[in-house]
Design a protein around this motif. Structure first.
Motif, PDB file in Angstrom:
ATOM      1  N   ASP A   1      97.489  33.683  52.958  1.00 23.92           N
ATOM      2  CA  ASP A   1      97.399  32.593  53.930  1.00 23.92           C
ATOM      3  C   ASP A   1      95.984  32.583  54.499  1.00 23.92           C
ATOM      4  O   ASP A   1      95.509  33.591  55.021  1.00 23.92           O
ATOM      5  CB  ASP A   1      98.431  32.817  55.048  1.00 23.92           C
ATOM      6  CG  ASP A   1      98.505  31.645  56.012  1.00 23.92           C
ATOM      7  OD1 ASP A   1      97.489  30.949  56.191  1.00 23.92           O
ATOM      8  OD2 ASP A   1      99.587  31.424  56.585  1.00 23.92           O
TER       9      ASP A   1
ATOM     10  N   HIS B   1     110.745  28.314  54.203  1.00 29.71           N
ATOM     11  CA  HIS B   1     111.167  29.409  55.077  1.00 29.71           C
ATOM     12  C   HIS B   1     112.235  28.990  56.083  1.00 29.71           C
ATOM     13  O   HIS B   1     112.671  29.784  56.893  1.00 29.71           O
ATOM     14  CB  HIS B   1     109.958  29.974  55.841  1.00 29.71           C
ATOM     15  CG  HIS B   1     108.887  30.479  54.936  1.00 29.71           C
ATOM     16  ND1 HIS B   1     109.120  31.426  53.965  1.00 29.71           N
ATOM     17  CD2 HIS B   1     107.575  30.162  54.834  1.00 29.71           C
ATOM     18  CE1 HIS B   1     108.000  31.673  53.311  1.00 29.71           C
ATOM     19  NE2 HIS B   1     107.043  30.923  53.814  1.00 29.71           N
TER      20      HIS B   1
ATOM     21  N   ARG C   1     106.231  34.370  58.052  1.00 32.38           N
ATOM     22  CA  ARG C   1     105.686  35.160  56.940  1.00 32.38           C
ATOM     23  C   ARG C   1     106.041  36.638  57.040  1.00 32.38           C
ATOM     24  O   ARG C   1     106.163  37.320  56.041  1.00 32.38           O
ATOM     25  CB  ARG C   1     104.147  35.047  56.906  1.00 32.38           C
ATOM     26  CG  ARG C   1     103.624  33.668  56.642  1.00 32.38           C
ATOM     27  CD  ARG C   1     102.151  33.714  56.244  1.00 32.38           C
ATOM     28  NE  ARG C   1     101.294  34.406  57.188  1.00 32.38           N
ATOM     29  CZ  ARG C   1     100.715  33.848  58.230  1.00 32.38           C
ATOM     30  NH1 ARG C   1     100.943  32.586  58.500  1.00 32.38           N
ATOM     31  NH2 ARG C   1      99.908  34.539  59.019  1.00 32.38           N
TER      32      ARG C   1
ATOM     33  N   GLU D   1     102.060  26.684  53.990  1.00 31.28           N
ATOM     34  CA  GLU D   1     102.515  28.072  54.175  1.00 31.28           C
ATOM     35  C   GLU D   1     103.893  28.155  54.822  1.00 31.28           C
ATOM     36  O   GLU D   1     104.529  29.200  54.830  1.00 31.28           O
ATOM     37  CB  GLU D   1     101.488  28.857  55.002  1.00 31.28           C
ATOM     38  CG  GLU D   1     100.107  28.957  54.366  1.00 31.28           C
ATOM     39  CD  GLU D   1     100.108  29.669  53.025  1.00 31.28           C
ATOM     40  OE1 GLU D   1     101.096  30.360  52.717  1.00 31.28           O
ATOM     41  OE2 GLU D   1      99.134  29.522  52.275  1.00 31.28           O
TER      42      GLU D   1
END
Length: 272
Positions: free
Chosen positions: A43, A214, A98, A210
């Motif tokens: 990232d 998720h 993350r 990113e």
């Protein structure tokens, strides 16, 4: 104050004021690639070298000197406030980050307890009433921005005009403000005005989202999340963003800008 949220290529070919949730991962990676001919492995927000960032002490004098002298072309990127706040909700509130944890540790439990928000669970496919929970999140957002409680506003949902203004107030000037919704066209207009060590072909650049994958997918059209009260709250929080960056407040279903950004107006209004 300096220039928080400002990134600059090592070659000083270009300066960028980051606005969270406005394609910043892709923009940062393109800047990195334009200097080094390769993308950062990971990232781009985690990069601590080969790119100048205000958050890195060694970079601050270089960024300050460059920006105050307007030595390099400076730009930022904005996004429709409706889709930006929705993206913040699904990524930061519902999504797993993350590091495998919830965003900001105890934030989500606080929202569940104080605002009755549901966020779903990856084990059960993130099933919950997205519309009801999002509208409750908006109340929380307004409380953080208007009264700074139960916490200070987060950079991912504070107004874009606030991010953009710090650069101006502290002595910077933008050459370009483009739209996330017209990304290739906008970023190309930046690249056309700068010299980079490595040539960039935007049609070949992957999107570095990113936050993708998720958290839950948005289950409804944008406009379904905003009733009259939600729109009232959105106007209260983001009215300057709609006006300055030329997005339609009256039509949440139209994500595209309805005009061009007037740089003189932005500098005049945000430089006060």
């Amino acid at each position: 104050m300096g220039f928080p949220g400002t990134w600059m290529t090592e070659s000083e070919s270009v300066v960028y004021r980051v606005v969270p949730k406005c394609a910043c991962s892709t923009i940062g990676q393109v800047m990195y690639y334009s200097d080094h001919g390769e993308f950062f492995d990971g990232d781009i927000h985690d990069a601590k070298s080969r790119m100048h960032k205000w958050s890195l002490d060694a970079s601050q004098p270089k960024i300050e000197k460059n920006v105050k002298a307007h030595k390099s072309y400076a730009f930022t990127c904005v996004r429709n406030p409706y889709t930006r706040i929705l993206s913040s909700f699904f990524d930061k509130i519902c999504g797993i980050q993350r590091n495998g944890k919830r965003y900001r540790g105890n934030l989500v439990p606080l929202l569940i307890q104080k605002y009755g928000i549901e966020v779903g669970d990856p084990e059960t496919g993130f099933e919950f009433d997205q519309i009801e929970s999002f509208r409750r999140f908006l109340l929380f957002t307004r409380d953080t921005i208007r009264w700074r409680r139960p916490m200070d506003p987060d950079i991912h949902w504070s107004a874009m005009s606030g991010h953009v203004s710090t650069f101006i107030v502290n002595g910077g000037r933008y050459d370009n403000i483009f739209f996330t919704e017209k990304f290739n066209e906008g970023f190309q207009s930046v690249l056309d005005n700068i010299e980079t060590p490595h040539k960039v072909d935007l049609t070949q650049i992957p999107r570095f989202n990113e936050s993708e994958g998720h958290g839950p997918k948005r289950a409804h059209p944008v406009e379904d999340y905003f009733d009259d009260l939600s729109m009232h709250l959105i106007w209260e929080i983001y009215h300057r963003d709609f006006k300055l960056f030329k997005y339609s407040f009256d039509d949440p279903s139209n994500k595209f800008p309805i005009g061009e950004v007037d740089l003189d107006e932005v500098h005049a209004k945000l430089g006060e």
